[in-house]
Design a protein around this motif. Sequence first.
Motif, PDB file in Angstrom:
ATOM      1  N   THR A   6      56.740  69.408  64.576  1.00  0.00           N
ATOM      2  CA  THR A   6      56.001  70.436  65.298  1.00  0.00           C
ATOM      3  C   THR A   6      55.915  70.052  66.766  1.00  0.00           C
ATOM      4  O   THR A   6      56.473  69.048  67.184  1.00  0.00           O
ATOM      5  CB  THR A   6      54.601  70.636  64.672  1.00  0.00           C
ATOM      6  OG1 THR A   6      53.972  71.745  65.289  1.00  0.00           O
ATOM      7  CG2 THR A   6      53.741  69.409  64.808  1.00  0.00           C
ATOM      8  N   THR A   7      55.239  70.853  67.544  1.00  0.00           N
ATOM      9  CA  THR A   7      55.140  70.560  68.974  1.00  0.00           C
ATOM     10  C   THR A   7      53.943  69.662  69.268  1.00  0.00           C
ATOM     11  O   THR A   7      52.920  69.750  68.584  1.00  0.00           O
ATOM     12  CB  THR A   7      55.002  71.862  69.782  1.00  0.00           C
ATOM     13  OG1 THR A   7      53.789  72.509  69.421  1.00  0.00           O
ATOM     14  CG2 THR A   7      56.175  72.789  69.533  1.00  0.00           C
ATOM     15  N   LEU A  50      44.835  70.352  67.867  1.00  0.00           N
ATOM     16  CA  LEU A  50      44.136  69.972  66.646  1.00  0.00           C
ATOM     17  C   LEU A  50      43.300  68.707  66.849  1.00  0.00           C
ATOM     18  O   LEU A  50      42.191  68.597  66.316  1.00  0.00           O
ATOM     19  CB  LEU A  50      45.131  69.762  65.510  1.00  0.00           C
ATOM     20  CG  LEU A  50      45.763  71.022  64.945  1.00  0.00           C
ATOM     21  CD1 LEU A  50      46.851  70.657  63.942  1.00  0.00           C
ATOM     22  CD2 LEU A  50      44.726  71.905  64.301  1.00  0.00           C
ATOM     23  N   LYS A  64      50.527  71.519  69.800  1.00  0.00           N
ATOM     24  CA  LYS A  64      49.752  71.909  68.616  1.00  0.00           C
ATOM     25  C   LYS A  64      48.942  70.733  68.079  1.00  0.00           C
ATOM     26  O   LYS A  64      47.779  70.881  67.714  1.00  0.00           O
ATOM     27  CB  LYS A  64      50.682  72.432  67.522  1.00  0.00           C
ATOM     28  CG  LYS A  64      51.281  73.773  67.818  1.00  0.00           C
ATOM     29  CD  LYS A  64      52.211  74.195  66.700  1.00  0.00           C
ATOM     30  CE  LYS A  64      52.948  75.477  67.046  1.00  0.00           C
ATOM     31  NZ  LYS A  64      53.930  75.827  65.998  1.00  0.00           N
ATOM     32  N   ALA A  74      53.621  64.624  66.091  1.00  0.00           N
ATOM     33  CA  ALA A  74      54.346  65.894  66.148  1.00  0.00           C
ATOM     34  C   ALA A  74      55.821  65.698  65.810  1.00  0.00           C
ATOM     35  O   ALA A  74      56.404  66.493  65.075  1.00  0.00           O
ATOM     36  CB  ALA A  74      54.195  66.516  67.532  1.00  0.00           C
TER      37      ALA A  74
END
Length: 50
Positions: A15-16, A23, A19, A10
Motif C-alpha cells: 500500500t502507500t 492510520l 495511508k 506500506a
Amino acid sequence: MIGGVCAGIAKRFGTTPGKVRLLAVLSCLLPGPQFIVYLVLWLALPESEY
C-alpha cells in the motif's frame, strides 16, 4: 518520515506510505502503546537500500 517505519510497513503490505501514516496518526487518538511500538519498529526494521 522520521524513521521510515510507515514506509516499510506500506512496502511490506503493498500500500502507500500515506495511508499507513494516516492510520498511524489516527491510532494515536486511541489509548494504547502506539509510540512505544513505533520506537521498537524503528529499531527492529532493517535499513532500506535507498
